[in-house]
Scaffold this active site. Structure first.
Site, short mmCIF file in Angstrom:
data_model
loop_
_atom_site.label_atom_id
_atom_site.label_comp_id
_atom_site.label_asym_id
_atom_site.label_seq_id
_atom_site.Cartn_x
_atom_site.Cartn_y
_atom_site.Cartn_z
N ARG A 560 1.27 -0.72 -0.12
CA ARG A 560 -0.15 0.03 0.04
C ARG A 560 1.00 1.22 -0.06
O ARG A 560 2.02 1.02 0.79
CB ARG A 560 -0.66 -0.11 1.69
CG ARG A 560 -1.71 -1.01 2.01
CD ARG A 560 -2.79 -0.95 0.32
NE ARG A 560 -4.38 0.47 0.32
CZ ARG A 560 -4.77 0.26 -0.41
NH1 ARG A 560 -5.70 -0.69 -0.57
NH2 ARG A 560 -5.69 1.64 0.01
N VAL A 561 0.60 2.25 -0.71
CA VAL A 561 0.87 3.49 -0.75
C VAL A 561 0.30 4.26 0.06
O VAL A 561 0.09 5.62 0.19
CB VAL A 561 1.57 3.98 -2.18
CG1 VAL A 561 2.28 2.91 -2.39
CG2 VAL A 561 0.26 4.06 -2.73
N ASP A 562 -0.82 4.01 0.79
CA ASP A 562 -1.32 5.18 1.29
C ASP A 562 -1.97 4.54 3.06
O ASP A 562 -0.61 4.38 3.54
CB ASP A 562 -2.85 5.47 1.55
CG ASP A 562 -3.41 4.03 1.41
OD1 ASP A 562 -2.81 2.55 1.65
OD2 ASP A 562 -5.02 3.80 0.27
N ASP A 563 -2.53 5.07 3.89
CA ASP A 563 -1.69 4.44 5.25
C ASP A 563 -3.19 3.24 5.71
O ASP A 563 -3.57 4.07 6.99
CB ASP A 563 -3.10 5.93 6.49
CG ASP A 563 -1.68 7.26 6.12
OD1 ASP A 563 -0.34 6.52 6.11
OD2 ASP A 563 -1.12 8.04 5.59
#
Ligand code: WTA
Length: 691
Positions: A560-563
């Site tokens: 993932r590149v988000d939280d």
């Protein structure tokens, strides 16, 4: 900077993380975690693709796959039309491909498949097989928590049980389109409840049994459930989980909404409290219901279920899937990816509370006439050999599990595996997070004796079914690589400006056109659906994951590149955990980041700042962990609490999570540019304060 570096080590920064650190790109918020493959020391060398002798029953070789994939995207109407003919349609559809908008610049996003058609998913899962003479073959093989407790349910028996429950639901006012919440342990009654809802066009919302009463309440409220189906409790190893008590507590917070609670009396957990007029016993109520229930034929786009999943912000999202397209992809992917055929004994270890338990424990296997193992217990109870004992007992042919379980079982030692006969195994699958090559190799060599292909299936709650996945035996498979798109799916790799990258490299993973089982909306919040998935890159569905692509065109998911954090394959939003922590009266601020975890893949690391007058004590630590347990569930409890006198913030007050991640990972030598921090001294104080 785009060159594929197979030699990357865990600490190497990728171009995506650098893009975030160095520039003010609009995508900044999305790119928070450095992309990396989780590799153990010594495993950094690229591994050669592995061949297995397995011969797929539908696909001869890679070139046949290539040709069929090309057809599936060039002529989706023809391709999906062929696939759809494997199922029963009460009314034939008119158009069978998406005809609505996929680009926010052109207006609202709407995706519709198989328009004008009418079908029923439960009919296709059960009645269709009974009509073709498969009624007496096993549909659900239930293995209880205690070894020796088990039950075989044939297609006919599941059909009868589903009809009884469907009739009860109707008798209690549930009609087409009404929501039913399901909060059950892994008993056969759980898939049965899902199928009963689908039979009458009710919309199920399964809530994972590990969720707390608060989490249950917010889901029941959001999906507007009229009925809750639960059990007195369930067993997880030696522990009894009092599910009914959790329902009682949860419903007290949303009074007036739920009119009936149907309670399955689990003999292992016989006691529970009772609310007269609302609560009724499954065993008493259903026995008198007819074992026949007419099917409710529904439109292709009729809602099938909502399933709540975590995003990078606030409240969980109610992902909505509809009937026709979901059925097509669930059935087709299961058929191809597991080469699943009627009579096969197939075991997916997921809980029905997650999407994997929907698509690949319930609907996919039953659409294909297979026998699906439903395991109630824990994979290491009563000992670390349980999984392999079950494989031997049922002669499991396809085994589908998560990397976290594989890593846990590696730690237990090979002797637990080799003790049992695994000669029935033909295909092994993994899902939920990138699998590290060491775990892949162990799965391949020790579990599968080098004989079984491994399908490293990449997908999401939102995608409904596999979107990037190997097909067993169709091409040699490098460890840790999800490889190629499933039919009808067009993945692209984008740079931070949303431009498609060609060839080998690294970028954001997005999908270029609609596919049948993509989510249609977030329940009650279509605007959030568009902002989350279609705003970041105009004209594309954005997955939230990063990917590498090698020169053979294979995709390697980097995470993932988000939280959003994947803890033991459970998807958790850091914002939700932070919101829970700050509920504590002593907590002034909380920031949660992911850290690498040897077994869970990722763990949760929480920085806590206290309000004046509160003291940093072990007791307080416990209280903080408990508040997360009670607001979300035990699986979301932080692994580490780090007392933070202050948090690193920019001058505009934004927490610099990148810095927190580096400190948590003990990589402070790689902090990068901290000149935009309002108070750089905060960083030293945090390092000095490490737990
Ligand atoms: C991750 C689970 C790498 C990914 C089906 C995705 C994977 C998230 C893989 C969705 C895989 C799933 N390799 N990463 N084979 N499969 N993921 O919604 O980050 O619980 O976005 O669905 O899991 O998690 P979810």
């Amino acid at each position: 900077h785009c060159a594929l570096s197979a030699h990357r080590t865990a600490g190497t920064r990728s171009f995506l993380s650098r893009a975030w650190e160095l520039s003010e790109q609009p995508l900044k918020k999305l790119v928070r975690r450095p992309l990396r493959l989780r590799l153990e020391a010594g495993a950094h060398e690229p591994m050669e693709p592995v061949s297995t002798p397995y011969q797929h029953s539908l696909l001869k070789d890679r070139s046949q796959y290539d040709a069929e994939w090309r057809r599936s995207v060039e002529d989706p109407a023809g391709f999906w039309g062929d696939m759809a003919s494997n199922y029963h349609w009460e009314q034939q559809f008119e158009t069978n491909h998406q005809s609505e908008n996929f680009d926010v610049r052109k207006g609202k996003i709407f995706q519709k498949w198989f328009r004008g058609g009418k079908t029923n998913l439960t009919y296709n899962c059960l009645d269709r097989h009974i009509e073709r003479g498969l009624g007496d073959s096993p549909a659900l093989l239930w293995e209880g928590n205690e070894p020796g407790t088990d039950k075989v349910l044939t297609y006919k028996q599941v059909h009868a049980a589903v009809c009884q429950l469907a009739n009860w639901l109707k008798a209690n006012g549930i009609t087409k389109g009404d929501a039913v919440a399901i909060y059950l342990p892994m008993l056969p009654e759980l898939p049965i409840a899902m199928l009963a809802c689908a039979r009458i066009g009710a919309v199920h919302s399964v809530i994972f049994g590990g969720f707390s009463s608060d989490a249950l309440a917010s889901r029941v409220k959001n999906c507007e459930a009229k009925v809750v189906i639960t059990a007195t409790g369930g067993m997880r190893g030696k522990k009894a989980i009092p599910l009914k008590r959790i329902v009682d507590k949860g419903l007290a917070k949303v009074s007036g909404l739920v009119s009936k609670v149907l309670v399955y009396k689990n003999p292992d957990v016989p006691e529970c409290d009772w609310t007269d007029g609302r609560d009724v016993w499954w065993q008493d109520e259903l026995a008198s219901q007819s074992t026949d229930c007419a099917v409710e034929w529904v439109e292709s786009e009729h809602p099938l279920f909502t399933l709540y999943t975590s995003g990078s912000t606030g409240q969980p999202k109610g992902v909505l899937h509809t009937t026709g397209g979901y059925m097509l992809m669930a059935g087709t992917t299961t058929r191809y990816v597991f080469d699943l055929q009627p009579g096969d004994v197939y075991w997916c270890t997921a809980d029905c509370g997650w999407i994997t338990g929907h698509t690949y424990l319930t609907y996919g296997p039953l659409l294909n006439g297979a026998a699906s193992v439903v395991f109630e217990g824990q994979p290491t109870y009563p000992d670390a050999g349980r999984v392999w004992a079950i494989v031997q007992k049922y002669k499991v042919k396809q085994l589908y599990t998560a990397p976290t379980l594989i890593r846990a079982l590696i730690n237990a030692g090979d002797q637990w595996v080799t003790k049992y006969d695994r000669s029935s195994l033909a295909i092994l699958g993994t899902v939920g997070e990138p699998i590290n090559p060491i775990a892949w190799q162990w799965y391949h060599e020790v579990v599968g004796e080098g004989r079984c292909p491994i399908v490293d299936t990449y997908w999401q709650t939102e995608t409904g079914a596999h979107i990037i996945t190997p097909l067993p035996g169709v091409w040699p498979q490098p460890p840790g690589c999800a490889s190629l798109p499933f039919f009808g799916v067009q993945p692209v790799m984008l740079n931070e400006k949303g431009e498609e990258l060609q060839g080998a490299g690294e970028g954001f993973l997005a999908v270029k056109a609609s596919w049948p089982s993509t989510l249609r909306t977030l329940f009650g919040d279509h605007a959030r659906y568009e902002t989350t998935y279609f705003q970041p890159f105009k004209g594309y569905y954005f997955t939230g994951d990063g990917t590498r692509r090698d020169k053979e065109g294979r995709y390697w998911i980097t995470g993932r590149v988000d939280d959003v954090i994947n803890v033991s394959g459970h998807r958790i939003g850091t914002a939700e955990v932070e919101a829970a922590l700050t509920e504590h009266p002593g907590c002034s601020e909380a920031a949660v980041v992911g850290i690498e975890h040897a077994v869970k893949g990722q763990g949760l690391y929480a920085y806590i700042t206290l309000k004046e007058g509160h003291e940093y004590t072990d007791a307080l630590k416990k209280e903080l962990v408990n508040i997360v347990r009670s607001q979300i569930g035990a699986f979301a409890a932080p692994d580490v609490i780090h007392w933070a006198p202050g948090l690193p913030k920019t001058r505009s007050g934004k927490i610099m999570r990148r810095v927190l991640r580096k400190i948590a990972a003990k990589e402070e030598s790689e902090l990068g540019d901290t000149s935009t921090l309002a108070d750089p001294a905060v960083v030293d104080a945090l390092i000095a304060n490490r737990p």
